[in-house]
Design a protein around this motif. Structure first.
Motif, PDB file in Angstrom:
ATOM      1  N   THR A 166       0.977  -1.218  -0.261  1.00  7.69           N
ATOM      2  CA  THR A 166      -0.095  -0.064  -0.110  1.00  7.69           C
ATOM      3  C   THR A 166       0.967   1.104  -0.026  1.00  7.69           C
ATOM      4  O   THR A 166       1.772   1.450   0.716  1.00  7.69           O
ATOM      5  CB  THR A 166      -0.946  -0.168   1.068  1.00  7.69           C
ATOM      6  OG1 THR A 166      -1.681  -1.288   1.299  1.00  7.69           O
ATOM      7  CG2 THR A 166      -1.793   1.298   1.171  1.00  7.69           C
ATOM      8  N   THR A 167       0.625   2.201  -0.837  1.00  7.24           N
ATOM      9  CA  THR A 167       1.329   3.317  -0.948  1.00  7.24           C
ATOM     10  C   THR A 167       0.938   4.373   0.127  1.00  7.24           C
ATOM     11  O   THR A 167      -0.351   4.497   0.217  1.00  7.24           O
ATOM     12  CB  THR A 167       0.908   4.124  -2.457  1.00  7.24           C
ATOM     13  OG1 THR A 167       1.493   3.120  -3.329  1.00  7.24           O
ATOM     14  CG2 THR A 167       1.988   5.407  -2.431  1.00  7.24           C
ATOM     15  N   VAL A 168       1.974   4.895   0.908  1.00  3.41           N
ATOM     16  CA  VAL A 168       1.800   6.020   1.913  1.00  3.41           C
ATOM     17  C   VAL A 168       1.139   7.194   1.469  1.00  3.41           C
ATOM     18  O   VAL A 168       1.751   7.855   0.218  1.00  3.41           O
ATOM     19  CB  VAL A 168       3.071   6.169   2.699  1.00  3.41           C
ATOM     20  CG1 VAL A 168       2.853   7.482   3.384  1.00  3.41           C
ATOM     21  CG2 VAL A 168       3.523   4.857   3.704  1.00  3.41           C
ATOM     22  N   SER A 202       0.651  15.534   4.242  1.00  5.82           N
ATOM     23  CA  SER A 202       0.362  15.024   2.904  1.00  5.82           C
ATOM     24  C   SER A 202       1.826  14.265   2.184  1.00  5.82           C
ATOM     25  O   SER A 202       2.592  15.055   2.424  1.00  5.82           O
ATOM     26  CB  SER A 202      -0.433  15.516   1.924  1.00  5.82           C
ATOM     27  OG  SER A 202       0.281  16.951   1.395  1.00  5.82           O
ATOM     28  N   PHE A 203       1.821  13.400   1.675  1.00  2.00           N
ATOM     29  CA  PHE A 203       2.949  13.126   0.757  1.00  2.00           C
ATOM     30  C   PHE A 203       3.435  13.976  -0.040  1.00  2.00           C
ATOM     31  O   PHE A 203       4.626  14.189   0.084  1.00  2.00           O
ATOM     32  CB  PHE A 203       2.760  11.855  -0.210  1.00  2.00           C
ATOM     33  CG  PHE A 203       3.655  10.971  -0.847  1.00  2.00           C
ATOM     34  CD1 PHE A 203       4.487  10.029  -0.245  1.00  2.00           C
ATOM     35  CD2 PHE A 203       4.102  11.346  -1.792  1.00  2.00           C
ATOM     36  CE1 PHE A 203       5.654   9.609  -0.751  1.00  2.00           C
ATOM     37  CE2 PHE A 203       5.134  11.221  -2.806  1.00  2.00           C
ATOM     38  CZ  PHE A 203       6.060  10.167  -2.114  1.00  2.00           C
ATOM     39  N   ASN A 204       2.771  14.767  -0.709  1.00  4.14           N
ATOM     40  CA  ASN A 204       3.135  15.712  -1.744  1.00  4.14           C
ATOM     41  C   ASN A 204       3.718  16.773  -0.907  1.00  4.14           C
ATOM     42  O   ASN A 204       4.530  17.579  -1.274  1.00  4.14           O
ATOM     43  CB  ASN A 204       1.742  16.263  -2.562  1.00  4.14           C
ATOM     44  CG  ASN A 204       1.578  14.977  -3.406  1.00  4.14           C
ATOM     45  OD1 ASN A 204       2.336  14.319  -3.986  1.00  4.14           O
ATOM     46  ND2 ASN A 204       0.205  15.170  -4.225  1.00  4.14           N
ATOM     47  N   PHE A 259       7.019   3.766  -0.569  1.00  6.58           N
ATOM     48  CA  PHE A 259       6.998   4.069   0.899  1.00  6.58           C
ATOM     49  C   PHE A 259       5.543   3.307   1.103  1.00  6.58           C
ATOM     50  O   PHE A 259       4.477   3.771   0.726  1.00  6.58           O
ATOM     51  CB  PHE A 259       6.573   5.450   1.178  1.00  6.58           C
ATOM     52  CG  PHE A 259       7.983   6.230   0.932  1.00  6.58           C
ATOM     53  CD1 PHE A 259       8.990   6.592   1.938  1.00  6.58           C
ATOM     54  CD2 PHE A 259       8.253   6.843  -0.245  1.00  6.58           C
ATOM     55  CE1 PHE A 259       9.975   7.196   1.927  1.00  6.58           C
ATOM     56  CE2 PHE A 259       9.422   7.389  -0.714  1.00  6.58           C
ATOM     57  CZ  PHE A 259      10.500   7.749   0.577  1.00  6.58           C
ATOM     58  N   CYS A 260       5.675   1.945   1.894  1.00  7.75           N
ATOM     59  CA  CYS A 260       4.541   1.332   2.118  1.00  7.75           C
ATOM     60  C   CYS A 260       4.411   1.187   3.654  1.00  7.75           C
ATOM     61  O   CYS A 260       3.410   0.240   3.848  1.00  7.75           O
ATOM     62  CB  CYS A 260       4.827  -0.059   1.562  1.00  7.75           C
ATOM     63  SG  CYS A 260       6.230  -0.775   1.895  1.00  7.75           S
ATOM     64  N   GLY A 261       4.878   1.888   4.506  1.00  4.38           N
ATOM     65  CA  GLY A 261       4.419   1.831   6.062  1.00  4.38           C
ATOM     66  C   GLY A 261       5.863   1.347   6.283  1.00  4.38           C
ATOM     67  O   GLY A 261       6.391   0.549   5.967  1.00  4.38           O
ATOM     68  N   PRO A 262       5.971   1.641   7.905  1.00  2.00           N
ATOM     69  CA  PRO A 262       5.222   2.968   8.800  1.00  2.00           C
ATOM     70  C   PRO A 262       5.409   4.199   8.024  1.00  2.00           C
ATOM     71  O   PRO A 262       6.382   4.372   7.147  1.00  2.00           O
ATOM     72  CB  PRO A 262       6.047   2.867   9.980  1.00  2.00           C
ATOM     73  CG  PRO A 262       7.251   2.258   9.767  1.00  2.00           C
ATOM     74  CD  PRO A 262       7.155   1.178   8.730  1.00  2.00           C
ATOM     75  N   CYS A 320      10.743   1.579   1.753  1.00  2.00           N
ATOM     76  CA  CYS A 320      10.627  -0.307   1.798  1.00  2.00           C
ATOM     77  C   CYS A 320      11.647  -0.831   1.081  1.00  2.00           C
ATOM     78  O   CYS A 320      11.775  -2.233   1.245  1.00  2.00           O
ATOM     79  CB  CYS A 320       9.378  -0.568   1.262  1.00  2.00           C
ATOM     80  SG  CYS A 320       7.738   0.368   1.868  1.00  2.00           S
ATOM     81  N   VAL A 321      12.563  -0.302   0.598  1.00  2.00           N
ATOM     82  CA  VAL A 321      13.732  -0.928  -0.007  1.00  2.00           C
ATOM     83  C   VAL A 321      15.048  -0.290   0.290  1.00  2.00           C
ATOM     84  O   VAL A 321      15.055   0.644   1.169  1.00  2.00           O
ATOM     85  CB  VAL A 321      13.577  -0.865  -1.580  1.00  2.00           C
ATOM     86  CG1 VAL A 321      12.498  -1.297  -2.083  1.00  2.00           C
ATOM     87  CG2 VAL A 321      13.627   1.066  -1.872  1.00  2.00           C
ATOM     88  N   ASP A 322      16.167  -0.624  -0.099  1.00  6.02           N
ATOM     89  CA  ASP A 322      17.529  -0.404   0.414  1.00  6.02           C
ATOM     90  C   ASP A 322      17.807   1.101  -0.082  1.00  6.02           C
ATOM     91  O   ASP A 322      17.460   1.283  -1.410  1.00  6.02           O
ATOM     92  CB  ASP A 322      18.651  -1.286  -0.017  1.00  6.02           C
ATOM     93  CG  ASP A 322      19.797  -0.877   0.335  1.00  6.02           C
ATOM     94  OD1 ASP A 322      20.351  -0.658   1.177  1.00  6.02           O
ATOM     95  OD2 ASP A 322      20.681  -0.799  -0.696  1.00  6.02           O
ATOM     96  N   THR A 323      18.290   1.872   0.405  1.00  4.55           N
ATOM     97  CA  THR A 323      18.613   3.223   0.152  1.00  4.55           C
ATOM     98  C   THR A 323      20.071   3.674   0.402  1.00  4.55           C
ATOM     99  O   THR A 323      20.236   4.892   0.448  1.00  4.55           O
ATOM    100  CB  THR A 323      17.789   4.351   1.205  1.00  4.55           C
ATOM    101  OG1 THR A 323      18.056   4.176   2.429  1.00  4.55           O
ATOM    102  CG2 THR A 323      16.160   4.039   1.215  1.00  4.55           C
ATOM    103  N   SER A 324      20.654   2.725  -0.092  1.00  3.11           N
ATOM    104  CA  SER A 324      22.189   2.940  -0.154  1.00  3.11           C
ATOM    105  C   SER A 324      22.584   3.724  -1.222  1.00  3.11           C
ATOM    106  O   SER A 324      23.505   4.799  -0.819  1.00  3.11           O
ATOM    107  CB  SER A 324      22.904   1.547  -0.140  1.00  3.11           C
ATOM    108  OG  SER A 324      22.563   0.830   0.669  1.00  3.11           O
TER     109      SER A 324
END
Length: 314
Positions: free
Chosen positions: A8-10, A94-96, A169-172, A190-194
């Motif tokens: 789910t998209t934040v 909000s996300f935006n 971005f799927c939570g938290p 939700c993924v690696d941000t290296s």
């Protein structure tokens, strides 16, 4: 690890703010409201004085008015939302809105680094080549330097913002900060941000440390020239023209280097918030006070305008 495509998209984030204690928030509201008003008033006064006072139509005050304009938007991108959150039960953004806040903050932060370098160069020419000052620091060069500063800050922000928008971005969705600062936002991906962190470090070296080292080199030449002045009065006068800029550079870079250039293992949440608060809220408020209280030209221009206003009203 969550898969961004199947999650789910934040749509909004929750800002934890400076503190979760309601009684402290109530105390902080008038404090930061006062700081914000002082910051706006001081920077607006600097801009108005630089525009209407002929004695301030110089490269130094051209860059200073740019800095004041920047500081108005710098604090305005953070403080109003912070004030609302002090009185709100649910501190959502909000996300935006979060992305916009992050973009503005990165743009203005990068621009300030370059503007402070431009102001250092102006002081270098004024002290090391005073006879050629008006020839070197002509209006076209000043406009190019200011434009380059703004362009550099915006490019820096575009790169980070575009890379951040590629992340799922799927939570938290809880940001442990009082605004959407990029390191805190990246922690929620939700993924690696290296890659993002590597780019942040690279641009920190380019946008933050690059201008900082050039400023240090510039002041090395300035101090060397000041020491060659034969009279103590001359040395004191020359140094006084740089004193305000040195204080502003020390405050801004001291906090921002503490924030971004430490190893990740040494980061403490409370310290990070205080460092960010200092360079993004406190310093923009102090800048006009430093330049006004320590600068006879600004004080003189303010007194002249007050006198003319008083005479015209009689």
């Amino acid at each position: 690890m969550a898969d961004g495509r199947n999650s789910t998209t934040v749509e909004e984030f929750i800002l934890l703010g400076l503190t979760s204690q309601k009684n402290i928030q109530i105390v902080l509201f008038p404090v930061f409201l006062s700081l914000y008003i002082v910051s706006l008033t001081g920077n607006i006064i600097i801009i108005i004085l630089s525009r209407i006072s002929s004695q301030l139509h110089t490269p130094m005050y051209f860059f200073l008015s740019n800095l004041s304009f920047l500081d108005i938007w710098y604090t305005s991108s953070i403080v109003p939302n912070m004030l609302i959150n002090f009185l709100s039960v649910r501190r959502n953004i909000s996300f935006n809105g979060c992305v916009t806040q992050m973009f503005i903050h990165l743009s203005l932060g990068g621009t300030e680094c370059y503007l402070l370098l431009s102001m250092a160069y102006d002081r270098y020419v004024a002290i090391c080549s005073p006879l050629h000052y008006t020839t070197i620091m002509h209006p076209i060069l000043c406009i190019k330097m200011a434009t380059g500063s703004w362009a550099g800050g915006i490019i820096n922000s575009v790169v980070h913002t575009v890379l951040a928008l590629q992340l799922p971005f799927c939570g938290p969705n809880v940001i442990n900060h009082f605004f959407c600062e990029i390191p805190s936002v990246l922690e929620l991906a939700c993924v690696d941000t290296s890659l993002n962190k590597t780019v942040i470090f690279f641009f920190a070296m380019l946008v933050v440390m690059g201008p900082f080292f050039l400023i240090l080199i510039t002041y090395g030449y300035i101090i060397s020239s000041i020491l060659k002045i034969s009279t103590s009065v001359g040395r004191r006068k020359a140094f006084s023209t740089c004193a305000s800029h040195i204080i502003v550079v020390s405050l801004f870079y001291g906090a921002i280097i503490f924030m971004y250039m430490r190893p990740g293992s040494t980061h403490v949440e409370g310290q990070d918030k205080m460092a960010t608060l200092f360079y993004s809220v406190i310093t923009p408020m102090l800048n006009p006070l430093i330049y006004t209280l320590r600068n006879k030209d600004v004080m003189g221009a303010f007194v002249d305008i007050r006198r003319k206003t008083f005479v015209s009203e009689k």
